[in-house]
Structures are given as C-alpha cells and as structure tokens.
Design a protein around this motif. Structure first.
Motif, PDB file in Angstrom:
ATOM      1  N   PRO A  87       0.824  -1.209   0.000  1.00 50.74           N
ATOM      2  CA  PRO A  87       0.000   0.000   0.000  1.00 50.74           C
ATOM      3  C   PRO A  87       0.856   1.256   0.000  1.00 50.74           C
ATOM      4  N   HIS A  88       0.311   2.320  -0.590  1.00 52.64           N
ATOM      5  CA  HIS A  88       1.019   3.600  -0.554  1.00 52.64           C
ATOM      6  C   HIS A  88       1.168   4.030   0.900  1.00 52.64           C
ATOM      7  N   PRO A  89       2.388   4.269   1.379  1.00 58.25           N
ATOM      8  CA  PRO A  89       2.578   4.558   2.803  1.00 58.25           C
ATOM      9  C   PRO A  89       2.051   5.933   3.183  1.00 58.25           C
ATOM     10  N   ALA A  90       1.351   5.993   4.318  1.00 58.45           N
ATOM     11  CA  ALA A  90       0.910   7.278   4.856  1.00 58.45           C
ATOM     12  C   ALA A  90       1.976   7.802   5.809  1.00 58.45           C
ATOM     13  N   ARG A  91       2.233   9.101   5.753  1.00 53.26           N
ATOM     14  CA  ARG A  91       3.221   9.726   6.625  1.00 53.26           C
ATOM     15  C   ARG A  91       2.483  10.529   7.686  1.00 53.26           C
ATOM     16  N   SER A  92       2.631  10.107   8.937  1.00 50.84           N
ATOM     17  CA  SER A  92       1.943  10.774  10.033  1.00 50.84           C
ATOM     18  C   SER A  92       2.715  12.024  10.439  1.00 50.84           C
ATOM     19  N   SER A  93       2.002  13.164  10.538  1.00 50.64           N
ATOM     20  CA  SER A  93       2.649  14.412  10.937  1.00 50.64           C
ATOM     21  C   SER A  93       1.998  15.043  12.164  1.00 50.64           C
ATOM     22  N   PHE A  94       1.005  14.363  12.754  1.00 46.41           N
ATOM     23  CA  PHE A  94       0.407  14.888  13.981  1.00 46.41           C
ATOM     24  C   PHE A  94      -0.196  13.743  14.785  1.00 46.41           C
ATOM     25  N   ARG A  95      -0.461  14.030  16.035  1.00 46.66           N
ATOM     26  CA  ARG A  95      -1.107  13.083  16.934  1.00 46.66           C
ATOM     27  C   ARG A  95      -2.329  13.752  17.539  1.00 46.66           C
ATOM     28  N   VAL A  96      -3.427  13.028  17.625  1.00 47.51           N
ATOM     29  CA  VAL A  96      -4.639  13.581  18.216  1.00 47.51           C
ATOM     30  C   VAL A  96      -4.404  13.839  19.694  1.00 47.51           C
ATOM     31  N   ASP A  97      -4.773  15.039  20.142  1.00 45.51           N
ATOM     32  CA  ASP A  97      -4.565  15.457  21.531  1.00 45.51           C
ATOM     33  C   ASP A  97      -5.749  16.334  21.941  1.00 45.51           C
ATOM     34  N   PRO A  98      -6.644  15.847  22.812  1.00 43.11           N
ATOM     35  CA  PRO A  98      -7.824  16.638  23.194  1.00 43.11           C
ATOM     36  C   PRO A  98      -7.480  17.982  23.824  1.00 43.11           C
ATOM     37  N   ALA A  99      -6.286  18.103  24.401  1.00 49.06           N
ATOM     38  CA  ALA A  99      -5.921  19.340  25.073  1.00 49.06           C
ATOM     39  C   ALA A  99      -5.296  20.372  24.137  1.00 49.06           C
ATOM     40  N   ALA A 100      -4.994  19.983  22.895  1.00 53.66           N
ATOM     41  CA  ALA A 100      -4.286  20.876  21.975  1.00 53.66           C
ATOM     42  C   ALA A 100      -5.263  21.657  21.106  1.00 53.66           C
ATOM     43  N   ALA A 101      -4.763  22.777  20.571  1.00 55.64           N
ATOM     44  CA  ALA A 101      -5.553  23.559  19.625  1.00 55.64           C
ATOM     45  C   ALA A 101      -5.902  22.687  18.420  1.00 55.64           C
ATOM     46  N   GLU A 102      -7.132  22.766  17.978  1.00 57.63           N
ATOM     47  CA  GLU A 102      -7.652  21.969  16.860  1.00 57.63           C
ATOM     48  C   GLU A 102      -7.648  20.472  17.167  1.00 57.63           C
ATOM     49  N   GLY A 103      -7.321  20.096  18.420  1.00 60.51           N
ATOM     50  CA  GLY A 103      -7.333  18.693  18.803  1.00 60.51           C
ATOM     51  C   GLY A 103      -6.154  17.893  18.293  1.00 60.51           C
ATOM     52  N   ILE A 104      -5.102  18.572  17.813  1.00 59.69           N
ATOM     53  CA  ILE A 104      -3.947  17.854  17.277  1.00 59.69           C
ATOM     54  C   ILE A 104      -2.652  18.473  17.782  1.00 59.69           C
ATOM     55  N   ARG A 105      -1.628  17.648  17.868  1.00 60.72           N
ATOM     56  CA  ARG A 105      -0.292  18.095  18.247  1.00 60.72           C
ATOM     57  C   ARG A 105       0.673  17.611  17.168  1.00 60.72           C
ATOM     58  N   ASP A 106       1.419  18.544  16.586  1.00 62.90           N
ATOM     59  CA  ASP A 106       2.329  18.185  15.499  1.00 62.90           C
ATOM     60  C   ASP A 106       3.438  17.265  16.003  1.00 62.90           C
ATOM     61  N   THR A 107       3.829  16.320  15.151  1.00 63.96           N
ATOM     62  CA  THR A 107       4.971  15.452  15.416  1.00 63.96           C
ATOM     63  C   THR A 107       5.889  15.537  14.205  1.00 63.96           C
ATOM     64  N   ALA A 108       7.040  14.923  14.299  1.00 62.71           N
ATOM     65  CA  ALA A 108       7.950  14.888  13.148  1.00 62.71           C
ATOM     66  C   ALA A 108       7.269  14.118  12.018  1.00 62.71           C
ATOM     67  N   PRO A 109       7.388  14.578  10.774  1.00 60.35           N
ATOM     68  CA  PRO A 109       6.801  13.842   9.641  1.00 60.35           C
ATOM     69  C   PRO A 109       7.234  12.387   9.651  1.00 60.35           C
ATOM     70  N   GLY A 110       6.264  11.506   9.511  1.00 61.49           N
ATOM     71  CA  GLY A 110       6.556  10.085   9.481  1.00 61.49           C
ATOM     72  C   GLY A 110       6.529   9.444  10.850  1.00 61.49           C
ATOM     73  N   ALA A 111       6.446  10.231  11.916  1.00 60.15           N
ATOM     74  CA  ALA A 111       6.439   9.650  13.256  1.00 60.15           C
ATOM     75  C   ALA A 111       5.143   8.905  13.492  1.00 60.15           C
ATOM     76  N   ARG A 112       5.216   7.842  14.236  1.00 57.97           N
ATOM     77  CA  ARG A 112       4.028   7.081  14.601  1.00 57.97           C
ATOM     78  C   ARG A 112       3.895   7.082  16.109  1.00 57.97           C
ATOM     79  N   ALA A 113       2.620   7.091  16.569  1.00 54.53           N
ATOM     80  CA  ALA A 113       2.392   7.043  18.005  1.00 54.53           C
ATOM     81  C   ALA A 113       2.769   5.682  18.571  1.00 54.53           C
ATOM     82  N   VAL A 114       3.171   5.665  19.829  1.00 55.70           N
ATOM     83  CA  VAL A 114       3.512   4.401  20.475  1.00 55.70           C
ATOM     84  C   VAL A 114       2.659   4.229  21.718  1.00 55.70           C
TER      85      VAL A 114
END
Length: 312
Positions: free
Chosen positions: A285-312
């Motif tokens: 499959p075409h790989p998706a590059r993650s650039s944010f993590r969902v965070d209820p406390a952050a503006a817009e509900g997201i917190r930026d991460t390094a491009p390609g980072a995955r949550a653990v």
C-alpha cells in the motif's frame, strides 16, 4: 430487520451508478452510531485500520491534507478531540470488528439488490467516519463502488465527473496500482462549476458513478456517517483495465489516452495482464506519513509530530 432504504423513484432506479444521487434511509436514530457505541467501536478497532486526517480550515487543495495518529487515546478522548477540534477519523472495515455492523451491512446490501433487480454485488466493506464541525475532506477518488450514509450532523458533498481534467487517466492508474494516495489529484477552483453539489442531513445517502472524484465540507456539530463499498463484475472489469493500462503506461512511457473499454479482445488481454501481474507481484500500500497526533488538550485537537512519526 425492517427495511432501511426510503422509497426510490423510477428515475433514481434508472440513474443509479450513472450520476450522483441523494437517497434516503432510516438509520439516523440507530444506537449503533450514538456516543457510547462510537467510543466502544474506536476502542475495538485495530489501530492499523484507523485513518486520521486534517487540513487547513479553508483549504480545498488535496496537497494540504495531512495524516495523523490516535496514539493510545481511548474512544471517549478521541470523540472529545473530534468534537472540539478539526479532525477526520476513519474506522475501516468495522464489519470485521463488530458483528452488529456486519449484520447491518448484509441487510443493506440485500435490500439494495432487491430494489435493483439484476444488481449483484460482492466484496462488501463498511467503514465509519467521525469528523469535526466544519471539517474539510480533501478532493479524492475511491476505487470501489461506494455510497456515503449520513447519520448525525450535516455535510455538503461536491461530486465531479470521472474524466479528465477532474480525473487524469494516469493519476487514476497510479492510485489503483497503489503508487499514489487517493488524494494525489490536482484540484482547481473552476472544477466546482462542473460538480454536482449534494447537501446531506441525517437520514440521507449520496451515491455517485464509479471513480467520481469528490470532496466534503461538514456543517456545524459532530458529523457521523458511514461508507459502504462493493464490487460488481462490471466494476471489477473496469478496475482491471485501468490496472493494466497503468502497467502499459509505465512499461512504454506512453502519455497517450489508453482505451478504458472493458469488452472486446483488447480488454480481455488487459484483464489477463492485470490478473497475471496481481498473481506474481506484491504491491505494498502507498505509505501514509503521520505528521500529527490527536490530543484533546491541543488547539484543533492535534499536536504536530515529526513527519513520518508514529504514536507508540
């Protein structure tokens, strides 16, 4: 179960699959789509079947679409972030996660085929979409036959003709061959002049021709909808021809228009080529590059991460 589809006109029966339609359903009050059920479904869905996206609030260009990650958040926190933020959450293949959704999907397709004598569908799939007030979904194309069912909240859907310049032939081939994401399409504001615009409220369904590009903007309030995917013999033949055309284009370097006809000797040769290639080749499959993590406390509900980072 009782039927879920509203009555269809003869015109709608005739036009199904050939032009965009807005139909009706009776699932807007179903407990399968209330907050408790959604929280449980988010918790139960394997994370590799969850797609998370966002884009700029006023953007239409699919190049602004970003992929993200839920991390270890539970369903309640995810819903809170979606309700207050600017996030789109796609729970794939929920029929494999919960038998109640599998039963609903089977009932819908059985009723659909009763409404349309001669229609035979297979390889069914159901996904649930939960998205924020005002959320945009980028201009994109789906490969199988698809319908969008609105259960809570409102959407406006723009549906574009499945032909160039809205859908370049080579771009569709790359998406089918998984060389590109389904948002790998160029979008221009002038395209809207050629689009069908459907307003969806709870209890409505949007359907469109195979591979018709579309984009979505939510209204106010949390939006909950689901998609149903299916195949027919005709859809599979069209897919195989486009698949083979992509192989031919890459091998020959041709930039010309290739026939998309799915009948006749040329089409049969392409069906054989596609079948042989799928048998012998493994296309990741075409790989998706993650650039944010969902965070209820952050503006817009997201917190930026390094491009390609995955949550653990």
């Amino acid at each position: 179960m009782a039927g879920v589809l509203a009555d269809w006109t003869e015109e709608e029966r005739t036009a199904f699959g050939s032009r965009p339609l807005r139909l009706g359903h009776s699932l807007s009050g179903s407990p399968l789509f209330d907050d408790d059920a959604l929280e449980q479904l988010i918790d139960a869905t394997p994370r590799d079947r969850v797609q998370v996206g966002t884009m700029h609030r006023t953007a239409r260009d699919p190049a602004s679409w970003r992929e993200g990650d839920l991390g270890s958040l539970g369903g309640r926190a995810v819903l809170d972030a979606v309700r207050r933020g600017f996030i789109w959450v796609h729970l794939r293949r929920v029929h494999e996660t919960d038998a109640r959704y599998r039963a609903l999907m089977a009932d819908i397709f059985a009723e659909w085929e009763r409404r349309l004598p001669g229609l035979r569908t297979y390889r069914h799939s159901m996904s649930v979409l939960v998205s924020s007030p005002g959320m945009n979904v980028a201009y994109h194309v789906d490969v199988p036959g698809q319908s969008l069912w609105q259960v809570r909240g409102e959407k406006r859907v723009w549906i574009y003709p499945p032909r160039p310049p809205f859908l370049p032939q080579a771009a569709l081939e790359d998406i089918i061959l998984k060389r590109a994401a389904d948002t790998a399409l160029a979008y221009e504001d002038g395209f809207d002049d050629h689009a069908a615009c459907l307003d969806l409220a709870p209890g409505t369904i949007a359907t469109w021709p195979l591979n018709a590009p579309h984009r979505v903007v939510n209204g106010g309030g949390l939006s909950v909808s689901f998609t149903l995917e299916h195949w027919t013999d005709a859809l599979r033949a069209a897919y195989a021809v486009n698949y083979a055309n992509g192989l031919i284009r890459r091998a020959t370097g041709r930039d010309a228009v290739l026939s998309q006809a799915s009948l006749g000797p040329g089409a049969w040769a392409k069906l054989a080529l596609a079948g042989l290639h799928k048998l012998l080749a493994s296309t990741p499959p075409h790989p998706a590059r993650s650039s944010f993590r969902v965070d209820p406390a952050a503006a817009e509900g997201i917190r930026d991460t390094a491009p390609g980072a995955r949550a653990v």
